[in-house]
Motif scaffolding. Structure first.
Motif, PDB file in Angstrom:
ATOM      1  N   GLN A  29      48.872 -14.607  -9.260  1.00 49.82           N
ATOM      2  CA  GLN A  29      49.302 -14.776 -10.644  1.00 49.82           C
ATOM      3  C   GLN A  29      49.466 -16.272 -10.946  1.00 49.82           C
ATOM      4  O   GLN A  29      49.982 -17.025 -10.106  1.00 49.82           O
ATOM      5  N   ASN A  30      49.030 -16.673 -12.134  1.00 50.34           N
ATOM      6  CA  ASN A  30      49.202 -18.074 -12.616  1.00 50.34           C
ATOM      7  C   ASN A  30      48.725 -19.099 -11.604  1.00 50.34           C
ATOM      8  O   ASN A  30      49.433 -20.072 -11.302  1.00 50.34           O
ATOM      9  N   LEU A  31      47.547 -18.906 -11.055  1.00 46.97           N
ATOM     10  CA  LEU A  31      47.049 -19.836 -10.049  1.00 46.97           C
ATOM     11  C   LEU A  31      46.719 -21.185 -10.686  1.00 46.97           C
ATOM     12  O   LEU A  31      46.458 -21.269 -11.890  1.00 46.97           O
ATOM     13  N   LEU A  32      46.727 -22.219  -9.857  1.00 40.57           N
ATOM     14  CA  LEU A  32      46.361 -23.556 -10.342  1.00 40.57           C
ATOM     15  C   LEU A  32      44.931 -23.528 -10.863  1.00 40.57           C
ATOM     16  O   LEU A  32      44.064 -22.854 -10.311  1.00 40.57           O
ATOM     17  N   ASP A  33      44.708 -24.287 -11.941  1.00 41.29           N
ATOM     18  CA  ASP A  33      43.363 -24.367 -12.514  1.00 41.29           C
ATOM     19  C   ASP A  33      42.703 -25.633 -11.987  1.00 41.29           C
ATOM     20  O   ASP A  33      43.094 -26.738 -12.350  1.00 41.29           O
ATOM     21  N   PRO A  69      43.837 -13.074 -10.348  1.00 40.58           N
ATOM     22  CA  PRO A  69      42.890 -12.140  -9.731  1.00 40.58           C
ATOM     23  C   PRO A  69      43.566 -10.965  -9.035  1.00 40.58           C
ATOM     24  O   PRO A  69      44.657 -11.096  -8.489  1.00 40.58           O
ATOM     25  N   ALA A  70      42.899  -9.795  -9.101  1.00 34.54           N
ATOM     26  CA  ALA A  70      43.259  -8.651  -8.245  1.00 34.54           C
ATOM     27  C   ALA A  70      42.037  -8.444  -7.357  1.00 34.54           C
ATOM     28  O   ALA A  70      40.967  -8.111  -7.856  1.00 34.54           O
ATOM     29  N   MET A 187      45.442   0.152 -10.548  1.00 34.08           N
ATOM     30  CA  MET A 187      45.223  -0.790  -9.433  1.00 34.08           C
ATOM     31  C   MET A 187      43.770  -0.672  -8.962  1.00 34.08           C
ATOM     32  O   MET A 187      43.288   0.432  -8.672  1.00 34.08           O
ATOM     33  N   LEU A 188      43.080  -1.820  -8.902  1.00 31.33           N
ATOM     34  CA  LEU A 188      41.668  -1.821  -8.501  1.00 31.33           C
ATOM     35  C   LEU A 188      41.518  -1.404  -7.033  1.00 31.33           C
ATOM     36  O   LEU A 188      42.184  -1.932  -6.161  1.00 31.33           O
TER      37      LEU A 188
END
Length: 544
Positions: A29-33, A69-70, A187-188
């Motif tokens: 969640q909210n990963l660095l860009d 990402p999931a 959930m994938l």
């Protein structure tokens, strides 16, 4: 799977076994860009601590252009209750197609033990940079699921007349399968491959654990979504439907199941909307994926035989330079190998009576050379009681035989193969034979041995060769088909690799468990591979 020795094993299940397998699902969640013109393309790498060093275990797929990402790819780990299993999850932004991690931008990592995840079932933690500071607002969520249900589902899917999403061509469809999570969100579970330029795709059959797809509940609703793939990660939604494994199992090869693929927005807008195509379940089969432990718990016995090299190249056993010289500690390399392997295998044989054979020696009274003799000099009953019995018979026979030659392996391989062939008449997974050959080197009957091993590869048997001394073991490496398939002199190929060769000299200064682990490393998969190939389930298994 490696098995270590416990001093007092209680039946076939002790703490040395992998309790079960655990499947870990990872989301970010909210990963660095890290990308200038678009969002990061993250993937996750799992490291495990082995002897104080981090070793890569596996990695997920790359999620294109996605800071939340999931990952569809799951990590499946053997869970040992009695061990501290340290894990590290590291996220990277994929920049090149390189496998080298330093080529990709680091997005943060999180370390913990497997026990921590299992006891919480699901954890969400802050991602940290190398300096220990938070990686922006980046978080990681790891969920654990026990894979105690060994059923697997194999699905074969296709599509027909899917909506066209590309201006200048057809769609590039793929499917995503979802199950309801504990938090009520989908959930994938699995993503198929992309089939390019078609509105009538046929996807490759795929197999996933039933627990992954529907928590083992065949009535549980699952959601299937169909997308048109775009290389920038902005995949176009084609349609979706909900179904259950029980419903999909209605599909038979001759009677596929057809399900309408619906786009709810289009359905609302258009009066005469029918569907966005048909998804076809061509076949759906549930089977059991049995493990080594399933066969052992089902009552399969491991039948252990030892073959000992008494050729002249070993040296006179009364001379301290001989490989058969028993030192003041009461041991030598032959005895060490017998103990290391025998101590573990004897737990799997209920009567603990093991045939011990010798080869390459002249025997009293007429001093003829024999290539398969009972070391207790009782040809009608070559059995020794437990590993101790083998050790006693070995020590007792040394003064009574003359070391000679040549070094012929094939008679002993064929001796055990005869018993393994008899066992196949039972047509059940009840017996598997293990031949431990301990030798000081060069094989004289290489052609006959190769032929014997190729024939034995069709039987419930494995051969472990421990090379003692400092000879050239190239011939043994050749029999161990890890790098290439072994062929008989007739050109016939071995149907599976059944030989595991280990030079004792590599383990002289290591703890004795290390030799056992190395020698027995391939055995569990060889047992499973044989019985699966013969379509033999464990004796007391329930149908899927």
């Amino acid at each position: 799977m490696a098995y270590t020795v416990t001093p007092t094993p209680v039946g076939p299940i002790g703490s040395q076994y992998c309790v079960c397998r655990v499947e870990l699902s990872v989301c970010g969640q909210n990963l660095l860009d890290r990308d200038v013109t678009s969002k990061s393309d993250p993937f996750c790498v799992l490291f495990m601590e082995v002897n104080g060093k981090w070793v890569e275990f596996d990695r997920t797929e790359t999620a294109v252009n996605n800071l939340n990402p999931a990952f569809a790819k799951k990590f499946v780990i053997d869970y040992h209750f009695e061990e501290v299993q340290k894990l590290k999850f590291a996220l990277f932004d994929q920049d090149k197609s390189s496998m080298q991690l330093y080529e990709h931008d680091f997005l943060g990592e999180f370390s913990c033990t497997l026990g921590m995840i299992v006891s919480s079932k699901k954890i969400t933690r802050t991602l940290l940079l190398g300096n220990g500071k938070p990686a922006g607002k980046g978080m990681i969520t790891i969920a654990a699921q026990e894979l105690s249900d060994n059923r697997v589902i194999t699905l074969s899917m296709a599509g027909r007349k899917l909506d066209k999403k590309d201006l200048f061509g057809k769609s590039d469809p793929f499917l995503e399968f979802y199950k309801p999570g504990d938090d009520g969100k989908w959930m994938l579970v699995h993503r198929t491959e992309v089939i390019k330029y078609t509105l009538d795709p046929v996807w490759k059959p795929f197999t996933v654990p039933l627990v992954s797809l529907c928590d083992g509940d065949v009535e549980k609703l699952i959601k299937v979504m169909c997308y048109d793939y775009d290389s920038d990660g902005g995949h176009d939604f084609i349609g979706e439907f909900q179904t259950s494994v029980a419903r999909m199992c209605e599909a038979q090869d001759a009677f596929p199941l057809e399900i309408e693929c619906i786009n709810p927005k289009k359905q609302k807008k258009k009066k005469n909307y029918k569907n966005s195509g048909i998804i076809i379940v061509k076949s759906c089969k549930i089977t059991r994926d049995f493990s080594f432990l399933d066969y052992i718990l089902g009552g399969c016995q491991l039948m252990f035989t030892v073959g000992i090299d008494f050729t002249a190249s070993n040296g006179n056993p009364r001379d301290p330079s001989s490989l058969h010289y028993i030192n003041p500690m009461g041991t030598n390399e032959y005895l060490s190998a017998i103990w290391a392997v025998g101590q573990i295998i004897q737990d799997y044989d209920s009567d603990k009576m093991f045939p011990a054979l010798g080869f390459g020696a002249q025997l009293p009274p007429d001093w003829k050379v024999s290539h398969e003799f009972a070391i207790n000099f009782n040809p009608t009953n070559p059995f020794c009681s437990g590993v101790e019995g083998i050790v006693q018979a070995y020590s007792a026979c040394l003064p009574h035989i003359r070391f000679y030659g040549p070094t012929n392996f094939s008679p002993i391989v064929n001796h055990v193969a005869r018993f393994a062939a008899q066992a196949t008449q039972q047509e059940s997974a009840s017996q598997y034979f293990i031949l431990l050959i301990i030798t000081d080197g060069v094989i004289s009957d290489m052609d006959e041995t190769r032929h014997a091993v190729v024939q034995a590869s069709k039987l419930p048997m494995s051969i472990i060769i421990v090379g003692v001394g400092n000879a050239d073991f190239a011939a043994m490496e050749f029999l161990d088909g890890d790098s290439r398939v072994l062929r008989s002199y007739t050109g016939e190929e071995a149907v599976r690799d059944i030989v595991q060769f280990v030079p004792f000299r590599d383990f002289r200064n290591a703890p004795k468990e290390t030799l056992a682990k190395a020698v027995l490393a391939e055995l569990p998969q060889q047992v499973v591979q044989y019985f699966k190939h013969q379509n033999l389930p464990p004796i007391n298994s329930e149908p899927a």
